[in-house]
Design an enzyme around this catalytic site. Structure first.
Site, PDB file in Angstrom:
ATOM      1  N   ASP A 102     -54.803 -26.177  -0.632  1.00 26.29           N
ATOM      2  CA  ASP A 102     -55.382 -27.438  -1.082  1.00 26.29           C
ATOM      3  C   ASP A 102     -54.259 -28.337  -1.614  1.00 26.29           C
ATOM      4  O   ASP A 102     -53.202 -28.445  -0.995  1.00 26.29           O
ATOM      5  CB  ASP A 102     -56.464 -27.117  -2.132  1.00 26.29           C
ATOM      6  CG  ASP A 102     -57.280 -28.309  -2.586  1.00 26.29           C
ATOM      7  OD1 ASP A 102     -57.995 -28.881  -1.752  1.00 26.29           O
ATOM      8  OD2 ASP A 102     -57.212 -28.644  -3.782  1.00 26.29           O
ATOM      9  N   TYR A 146     -66.141 -37.982  -3.242  1.00 25.97           N
ATOM     10  CA  TYR A 146     -65.907 -37.211  -4.467  1.00 25.97           C
ATOM     11  C   TYR A 146     -64.565 -37.525  -5.127  1.00 25.97           C
ATOM     12  O   TYR A 146     -64.470 -37.583  -6.369  1.00 25.97           O
ATOM     13  CB  TYR A 146     -66.049 -35.713  -4.198  1.00 25.97           C
ATOM     14  CG  TYR A 146     -64.877 -35.059  -3.496  1.00 25.97           C
ATOM     15  CD1 TYR A 146     -63.906 -34.358  -4.199  1.00 25.97           C
ATOM     16  CD2 TYR A 146     -64.731 -35.136  -2.103  1.00 25.97           C
ATOM     17  CE1 TYR A 146     -62.828 -33.761  -3.552  1.00 25.97           C
ATOM     18  CE2 TYR A 146     -63.663 -34.544  -1.455  1.00 25.97           C
ATOM     19  CZ  TYR A 146     -62.717 -33.855  -2.178  1.00 25.97           C
ATOM     20  OH  TYR A 146     -61.644 -33.285  -1.546  1.00 25.97           O
ATOM     21  N   TYR A 229     -56.397 -35.319  -8.909  1.00 26.16           N
ATOM     22  CA  TYR A 229     -57.180 -36.471  -8.458  1.00 26.16           C
ATOM     23  C   TYR A 229     -56.672 -37.812  -8.967  1.00 26.16           C
ATOM     24  O   TYR A 229     -56.689 -38.806  -8.238  1.00 26.16           O
ATOM     25  CB  TYR A 229     -58.658 -36.254  -8.806  1.00 26.16           C
ATOM     26  CG  TYR A 229     -59.175 -35.026  -8.119  1.00 26.16           C
ATOM     27  CD1 TYR A 229     -59.379 -35.017  -6.741  1.00 26.16           C
ATOM     28  CD2 TYR A 229     -59.363 -33.829  -8.812  1.00 26.16           C
ATOM     29  CE1 TYR A 229     -59.783 -33.874  -6.077  1.00 26.16           C
ATOM     30  CE2 TYR A 229     -59.777 -32.675  -8.153  1.00 26.16           C
ATOM     31  CZ  TYR A 229     -59.980 -32.711  -6.784  1.00 26.16           C
ATOM     32  OH  TYR A 229     -60.362 -31.560  -6.132  1.00 26.16           O
ATOM     33  N   HIS A 289     -62.908 -24.390   3.825  1.00 33.65           N
ATOM     34  CA  HIS A 289     -61.796 -24.811   2.977  1.00 33.65           C
ATOM     35  C   HIS A 289     -61.188 -23.636   2.212  1.00 33.65           C
ATOM     36  O   HIS A 289     -60.038 -23.697   1.804  1.00 33.65           O
ATOM     37  CB  HIS A 289     -62.283 -25.896   2.011  1.00 33.65           C
ATOM     38  CG  HIS A 289     -61.185 -26.619   1.296  1.00 33.65           C
ATOM     39  ND1 HIS A 289     -60.154 -27.258   1.945  1.00 33.65           N
ATOM     40  CD2 HIS A 289     -60.950 -26.799  -0.038  1.00 33.65           C
ATOM     41  CE1 HIS A 289     -59.341 -27.814   1.055  1.00 33.65           C
ATOM     42  NE2 HIS A 289     -59.793 -27.531  -0.149  1.00 33.65           N
TER      43      HIS A 289
END
Length: 311
Positions: A102, A146, A229, A289
């Site tokens: 990720d 998201y 993020y 994922h």
């Protein structure tokens, strides 16, 4: 799992947690994503240790058992790269293989670019090498995407705050195991996308969830929301964006990240190899994922084959 040892080292004034197994001369460092911690690599750590490697999986600063930074809202990807260098120096490790999942792909590849003499090869899962520069995915997706929601200060905190940490991790694992990008409606939050009756993926047990839940209960989500993020726009000065190390990219064919605008073409057209010329790409047909947890035997074999070729 009992054979995995845990210790702490001090780096940049913080006490960072490391999980470790194996004692071979060649070292593999595992870098997690979100909503993960060192535990996400449990299957891979044991496999590489059994094959004669030393496996180390840190919790990033502010994640799991590692100390949070003094100002979590100012945490950055650069911190993760500096922390990794500090860990290797503290342990007197000269060269490593980096295996990342990720968003961990970013510090793995940037570290290899900044410190090429310290890296033998890079393996990533779920996210390929992405050249430096601002992320633009949100410009092509609805407001409820998201990442857009989680980048908004306070919004994810309020959304997550309605639940205990274990439930937040549970919901994100369910969402990220699907093949569609999590996108909320205008009057809906990301956590509301999961029906409480939805079962966990079959490869993720209640025991696994409890381990994650306990660690996020300790750390909270403040640093995790900042990195990655709210740090995607960070300017990382790479003089040359090319990474010349041997590299392997493992992707599940049902990974929702393939639905990001332009992502599938970027991978399949070979554009990614313009930046990582020595890259091998392997798709696992039913992979999500979390392909490393879903299909550990297949992923472990791919990793061990790669390590064997480049050791």
């Amino acid at each position: 799992m009992d054979q995995i040892k845990h210790n702490f080292i001090h780096v940049q004034g913080l006490k960072l947690h490391l999980a470790e197994i194996g004692s071979g001369p060649h070292v593999v460092v595992f870098l997690h994503g979100f909503p993960e911690i060192w535990y996400t690599w449990r299957h891979q750590m044991i496999a590489v240790a059994n094959a004669g490697f030393r496996a180390i999986a840190p919790d990033y600063r502010g994640y799991g058992l590692s100390d949070p930074p003094p100002q979590p809202q100012k945490a950055s990807f650069s911190d993760l790269i500096t922390d990794l260098l500090g860990i290797l120096d503290a342990l007197q490790i000269s060269k490593v293989f980096l295996i990342a999942k990720d968003f961990g792909a970013r510090p793995a590849y940037v570290f290899a670019n900044f410190h090429p003499e310290r890296v033998l090869g890079v393996v990533t899962m779920g996210v390929p090498y992405l050249p430096p520069g601002p992320a633009t995915f949100d410009k092509h997706l609805p407001e409820g995407f998201y990442i857009s929601r989680w980048r908004e200060p306070g919004r994810a905190e309020a959304d997550f705050g309605r639940f205990d940490a274990k439930t937040v991790v549970r919901n994100v694992y369910i969402l990220f195991s699907k093949s569609e990008i999590p996108i909320a409606a205008e009057n809906q939050e990301i956590m509301d996308l999961v029906d409480p009756s939805t079962p966990l993926p079959p490869w993720f047990t209640e025991e696994d969830l409890a381990a994650y839940g306990a660690l996020y209960e300790k750390s909270g989500f403040q640093t995790a929301l900042q990195v990655p993020y709210r740090s995607f726009g960070e300017d990382i000065n790479m003089a040359d964006p090319i990474v010349k190390h041997p590299a392997l990219f493992i992707m599940g064919s049902k990974d929702y990240v393939l639905k990001f605008p332009g992502m599938e073409d970027y991978i399949n057209s070979g554009t990614v190899k313009e930046f990582v010329p020595n890259l091998e790409i392997t798709f696992l047909p039913d992979g999500t994922h979390f392909v490393h947890e879903q299909s550990p035997d297949e992923v472990n074999q791919l990793i061990l084959s790669f390590l064997g070729k480049h050791v």
